[in-house]
Design an enzyme around this catalytic site. Structure first.
Site, PDB file in Angstrom:
ATOM      1  N   CYS A  81      60.905 -45.960 109.012  1.00  0.00           N
ATOM      2  CA  CYS A  81      60.384 -44.984 108.095  1.00  0.00           C
ATOM      3  C   CYS A  81      59.321 -45.817 107.651  1.00  0.00           C
ATOM      4  O   CYS A  81      59.213 -46.763 106.806  1.00  0.00           O
ATOM      5  CB  CYS A  81      61.049 -44.233 107.207  1.00  0.00           C
ATOM      6  SG  CYS A  81      60.223 -43.130 105.830  1.00  0.00           S
ATOM      7  N   CYS A 199      53.627 -43.335 111.849  1.00  0.00           N
ATOM      8  CA  CYS A 199      54.167 -42.942 111.207  1.00  0.00           C
ATOM      9  C   CYS A 199      55.346 -42.475 112.129  1.00  0.00           C
ATOM     10  O   CYS A 199      54.946 -41.841 113.124  1.00  0.00           O
ATOM     11  CB  CYS A 199      54.426 -41.775 110.770  1.00  0.00           C
ATOM     12  SG  CYS A 199      55.454 -40.148 110.106  1.00  0.00           S
TER      13      CYS A 199
END
Length: 264
Positions: A81, A199
């Protein structure tokens, strides 16, 4: 005899992409190197909305995930993440990787730890890129924190596009082929490389090689960079077909990093 590697994945609870794109790339690697085999093992941290507050609360749970995955005696752990690391200030990926390694060590199963945040920085530098243009799914304040983090690592961000999607499930539902059109609105004129998805949750794998072929500059993503670092950590050639220049097999990083420090 096949050599099997167990890959531990530390996953935000609402992430639906890390467990598809990272395995997909390593399955492609298996097809060209049948002596290799990878299995994937996940532990999840609660997070629904991509806000700084939820990201920080989620990050605390990564210690538990590292313990759980070290119980399975994984060969490497990937904490994917990127923004959860980058929103906590420059250099935090090194602190996180060291802390999680120590957690596995205390559990009697010292396991190398990779973060997508650190992997992206290393991947950009491995390409020799000093300037990048990036696309993120984040709200602009979080994108700005990502830019600050990348620039604190000595890489200039020349342009960015924020898709401003606050719901993490919605980020995972994005069509990766939309990026082929979105990148046309990104000013890449001054960039040495393009980060098509900063991401791990925003799908981009299907578009990586297509966009790279079209623009004539290296194209990477947080997921591509994570796989690059996984393969390097396992002392395997960082090669995956049709996943962009970073995974072409010819990029061997001499970047000064924490690599090797947290390997047990």
């Amino acid at each position: 005899m096949k050599k099997n590697y167990r890959i531990g994945l530390v996953v935000p609870s609402s992430n639906t992409t890390m467990e598809t794109e990272i395995p997909a790339m390593l399955r492609w690697r298996e097809q060209v190197d049948p002596e290799l085999s990878f299995t994937f093992h996940s532990s999840r941290m609660r997070m629904k909305h991509v806000t700084k507050e939820e990201l920080k609360a989620m990050d605390i749970e990564s210690d538990r995930c590292a313990v759980e995955l070290s119980d399975a005696r994984c060969d490497a752990l990937a904490y994917a993440c990127l923004v959860a690391i980058m929103c906590q200030g420059p250099g935090y990926h090194m602190e996180s990787e060291e802390r999680l390694f120590k957690v596995t060590e205390q559990n009697g199963a010292a396991t190398p730890v990779i973060s997508s945040a650190g992997a992206l920085v290393e991947g950009i530098k491995a390409l020799g890129a000093k300037k990048v243009a990036i696309i993120t799914p984040y709200m602009k304040p979080l994108t700005n924190q990502v830019i600050d983090y990348i620039e604190s690592s000595g890489i200039q961000v020349t342009d960015s596009i924020s898709l401003e999607i606050p719901d993490n499930l919605e980020v995972g539902r994005q069509d990766p082929m939309r990026l082929v059109d979105i990148v046309k609105h990104l000013d890449i004129s001054q960039a040495d490389a393009v980060v098509l998805s900063a991401c791990v949750q925003m799908p981009s794998l299907d578009a990586i090689q297509i966009v790279e072929n079209q623009i004539g500059k290296p194209v990477l993503s947080a997921a591509v960079s994570t796989v690059y670092k996984i393969l390097k950590t396992l002392n395997l050639n960082p090669y995956v077909p049709n996943a962009g220049k970073l995974l072409s097999g010819g990029i061997l990083s001499n970047v000064s990093s924490q690599e090797g420090k947290f390997r047990g």
